[in-house]
Design an enzyme around this catalytic site. Structure first.
Site, PDB file in Angstrom:
ATOM      1  N   GLY A 262     -10.448   7.803  -6.021  1.00  0.00           N
ATOM      2  CA  GLY A 262     -10.939   7.694  -4.849  1.00  0.00           C
ATOM      3  C   GLY A 262     -11.701   6.429  -4.554  1.00  0.00           C
ATOM      4  N   GLU A 296     -10.338  10.048 -12.334  1.00  0.00           N
ATOM      5  CA  GLU A 296      -8.800   9.860 -12.116  1.00  0.00           C
ATOM      6  C   GLU A 296      -8.649   8.861 -11.190  1.00  0.00           C
ATOM      7  OE1 GLU A 296      -7.719  13.542 -10.081  1.00  0.00           O
ATOM      8  OE2 GLU A 296      -7.725  14.710 -11.979  1.00  0.00           O
ATOM      9  N   PRO A 297      -9.345   7.492 -11.398  1.00  0.00           N
ATOM     10  CA  PRO A 297      -8.928   6.396 -10.516  1.00  0.00           C
ATOM     11  C   PRO A 297      -7.678   5.979 -10.539  1.00  0.00           C
ATOM     12  CG  PRO A 297     -10.090   5.450 -12.396  1.00  0.00           C
ATOM     13  CD  PRO A 297     -10.006   7.069 -12.714  1.00  0.00           C
ATOM     14  N   ARG A 299      -6.077   3.550  -7.293  1.00  0.00           N
ATOM     15  CA  ARG A 299      -6.162   2.268  -6.640  1.00  0.00           C
ATOM     16  C   ARG A 299      -7.136   1.116  -7.242  1.00  0.00           C
ATOM     17  NH1 ARG A 299      -5.409   2.235  -0.983  1.00  0.00           N
ATOM     18  NH2 ARG A 299      -6.027   4.298  -1.095  1.00  0.00           N
ATOM     19  N   ARG A 333       2.132   0.748   3.630  1.00  0.00           N
ATOM     20  CA  ARG A 333       0.441   0.942   3.840  1.00  0.00           C
ATOM     21  C   ARG A 333       0.204   0.729   5.379  1.00  0.00           C
ATOM     22  NH1 ARG A 333      -3.442  -0.315   1.789  1.00  0.00           N
ATOM     23  NH2 ARG A 333      -4.369   1.993   1.875  1.00  0.00           N
ATOM     24  N   CYS A 365      14.211  -1.815  11.548  1.00  0.00           N
ATOM     25  CA  CYS A 365      14.370  -1.530  12.920  1.00  0.00           C
ATOM     26  C   CYS A 365      13.515  -0.457  13.300  1.00  0.00           C
ATOM     27  CB  CYS A 365      15.939  -1.178  13.280  1.00  0.00           C
ATOM     28  SG  CYS A 365      16.872  -2.098  12.939  1.00  0.00           S
TER      29      CYS A 365
HETATM   30  N1  LLP Z   1      -6.715  12.204  -8.303  1.00  0.00           N
HETATM   31  C1  LLP Z   1      -5.945  12.917  -7.361  1.00  0.00           C
HETATM   32  C2  LLP Z   1      -5.618  14.298  -7.445  1.00  0.00           C
HETATM   33  C3  LLP Z   1      -5.260  12.413  -6.206  1.00  0.00           C
HETATM   34  O1  LLP Z   1      -4.740  13.051  -5.406  1.00  0.00           O
HETATM   35  C4  LLP Z   1      -5.230  10.827  -5.953  1.00  0.00           C
HETATM   36  C5  LLP Z   1      -4.766  10.459  -5.062  1.00  0.00           C
HETATM   37  C6  LLP Z   1      -6.271  10.133  -7.135  1.00  0.00           C
HETATM   38  C7  LLP Z   1      -6.671  11.043  -8.159  1.00  0.00           C
HETATM   39  C8  LLP Z   1      -6.414   8.853  -7.267  1.00  0.00           C
HETATM   40  O2  LLP Z   1      -6.927   8.276  -6.041  1.00  0.00           O
HETATM   41  P1  LLP Z   1      -7.290   6.694  -5.838  1.00  0.00           P
HETATM   42  O3  LLP Z   1      -8.273   6.446  -6.964  1.00  0.00           O
HETATM   43  O4  LLP Z   1      -6.102   5.842  -6.205  1.00  0.00           O
HETATM   44  O5  LLP Z   1      -7.811   6.510  -4.554  1.00  0.00           O
HETATM   45  N2  LLP Z   1      -0.910   6.224  -0.367  1.00  0.00           N
HETATM   46  C9  LLP Z   1      -2.328   6.400  -0.106  1.00  0.00           C
HETATM   47  C10 LLP Z   1      -3.364   6.647  -1.042  1.00  0.00           C
HETATM   48  C11 LLP Z   1      -3.049   8.232  -1.367  1.00  0.00           C
HETATM   49  C12 LLP Z   1      -4.033   8.947  -2.793  1.00  0.00           C
HETATM   50  C13 LLP Z   1      -3.487  10.255  -3.155  1.00  0.00           C
HETATM   51  N3  LLP Z   1      -3.995  10.680  -3.924  1.00  0.00           N
HETATM   52  C14 LLP Z   1      -2.652   4.784   0.363  1.00  0.00           C
HETATM   53  O6  LLP Z   1      -1.724   4.073   0.079  1.00  0.00           O
HETATM   54  O7  LLP Z   1      -4.000   4.610   0.651  1.00  0.00           O
END
Ligand code: LLP
Length: 441
Positions: A262, A296-297, A299, A333, A365
């Site tokens: 996150g 679990e990063p 992004r 996005r 489109c």
């Molecule tokens: N762990 C779990 C269980 C998750 O569901 C996610 C993301 C992550 C880790 C990694 O999250 P991050 O560190 O990347 O924020 N498509 C959306 C983001 C969806 C995230 C889904 N889960 C966007 O483009 O903003």
């Protein structure tokens, strides 16, 4: 009588090209070659592969992983969330840097294994795992399955019994905390589909501990994505810490905590999440708990490391609309989350010309196929190229072939070198697995 004029704050000015580049050390504007990612001119990639095309920086991936690992040293292990960018080369770079993986499907599990990530470094999350996917995870001998419901617990228990294997599970708890992010990427509210309701978690943990082939080792949390403040993390961590104490008081063993991902990045001019501050929140909540921590990063590691290059096909409405050859089929996005992605011309000359508002749209489109509205950019002409920045996460992985658009190629840069790591999909590939049954003849 006239109504008093409403004081409407002007929209914040778009950051200049110079400000955007200053905040992104992997990008620079070369006086002759134009926009560079690490040591490679992005024009060279666009010349060779055409546009639209993705470019990822391996050096940037390594640096970001090392920075996060540095902040978390001795505190938590990094399990990269494969969903953010599942290209094998990206996985290889991160695995070589010491990252494990968080996967959410049989496909991601297969990719992680294929990229050489050890099964002992893989955890499996996800709200709906199939029997086949759980079987594959058990066969591979992965580290842990994060369970999101009582029904899933029963399913894993039955499969483990069938194989005569003890399976390590963590219960993903829904802490009912608002991550303060876009509603479509919030996961930790009670109303969201994710995790086990907080109040039911202790009883389910005890039930899991009593099952012969399951060993609950801890809890998992993930409250949402693109989180740039610490308050939601602190709230969720506090809830988890209370639960750990309650479980231990009931005589249950809790040895691992998966604190999810996150961590947000700065897309515009907002500061991204700080790894040091995040580490501080982890330490404050769990430092004295004698528990193995993992995160679990997705992004934060890969987002800034990728760009999408596009060419201007034409302009219309006196230059107020520029139609690009990239579309929501590449980067969804903006259409899906109203996301703001920086746009920088590749040309060193254009980048310094006076700015005016322009709508940047794709050729698909759909009205939603719009990357930016009234973006302050130098004048764009047909043939000009632009880079959409911070597209390394949730970019190529969310592509589609809508409007029969083939998947765009991908280049991987590493310092001054680069290689094509996925060619442009051939048009014939789009229907290669389709058939027209005889009875239609
Ligand atoms: N762990 C779990 C269980 C998750 O569901 C996610 C993301 C992550 C880790 C990694 O999250 P991050 O560190 O990347 O924020 N498509 C959306 C983001 C969806 C995230 C889904 N889960 C966007 O483009 O903003």
């Amino acid at each position: 009588m006239h109504a008093p004029a409403l004081a409407v704050a002007p929209p914040p000015a778009d950051p200049s090209v110079a400000a955007l580049l200053a905040a992104r050390p992997h990008l620079s504007m070369h006086a002759h070659d134009g926009l560079m990612l690490e040591g490679v001119a992005l024009n060279a990639i666009a010349d060779a592969l055409g546009t639209p095309v993705w470019a990822y920086g391996a050096g940037t991936l390594r640096r970001r992983l090392a920075a996060l690992q540095g902040a978390l040293a001795g505190l938590a292990g990094v399990h990269y969330a494969v969903k953010a960018n599942d290209h094998l080369a990206v996985l290889r770079v991160l695995a070589a840097g010491g990252a494990g993986a968080d996967v959410v499907s049989g496909g991601e599990l297969a990719r992680a294994l294929r990229a050489g990530i050890a099964p002992s470094r893989i955890v499996f999350s996800g709200v709906g795992k199939t029997t086949e996917e759980i079987r594959a995870a058990l066969a591979a001998g992965i580290a842990q399955i994060n369970v999101e419901s009582a029904a899933e617990l029963d399913m894993i228990s039955a499969l483990a019994a069938e194989l005569g294997r003890t399976v390590l599970v963590a219960l993903r708890v829904n802490p009912d905390v608002d991550a303060g992010t876009h509603a479509k990427i919030t996961t930790g509210l009670a109303e969201n589909k994710f995790g086990i309701p907080y109040d039911e978690a202790a009883a389910l943990y005890a039930r899991a501990a009593a099952l012969p082939f399951l060993r609950p080792v801890g809890l998992a949390l993930h409250i949402g994505s693109q989180i740039v403040t610490l308050a939601p993390y602190r709230a969720a961590f506090a809830r988890a810490a209370t639960l750990v104490r309650d479980l231990r008081a009931a005589g249950l063993v809790v040895s691992r905590l998966d604190c999810g991902g996150g961590l947000g990045i700065g897309y515009r001019d907002e500061p991204g999440a700080s790894p040091d501050a995040f580490a501080g929140a982890l330490r404050a909540a769990f430092g004295a708990m004698d528990v193995e921590l993992m995160v679990e990063p997705g992004r934060w590691l890969v987002g800034p490391a990728g760009v999408l290059l596009a060419s201007v096909l034409l302009t219309k409405a006196d230059g107020r609309i520029a139609v690009l050859d990239a579309a929501m089929t590449e980067l969804v996005r903006p259409a899906m989350y109203e996301a703001w992605h920086a746009v920088v011309p590749l040309s060193p000359v254009r980048a310094t010309e006076p700015v005016a508002p322009v709508d940047l749209v794709g050729p698909v489109c759909e009205t939603a196929d719009t990357f930016a509205r009234a973006r302050m950019l130098p004048p764009l002409r047909a043939g000009d190229r632009v880079a959409l920045l911070d597209a390394g996460a949730y970019g190529a992985v969310m592509s589609s072939t809508y409007n029969a658009r083939p998947l765009a190629p991908i280049a991987l840069i590493d310092g001054a070198r680069w290689a094509t790591v996925r060619p442009r999909q051939a048009i014939e590939e789009l229907w290669r697995q389709e058939s027209v049954p005889d009875f239609l003849d």
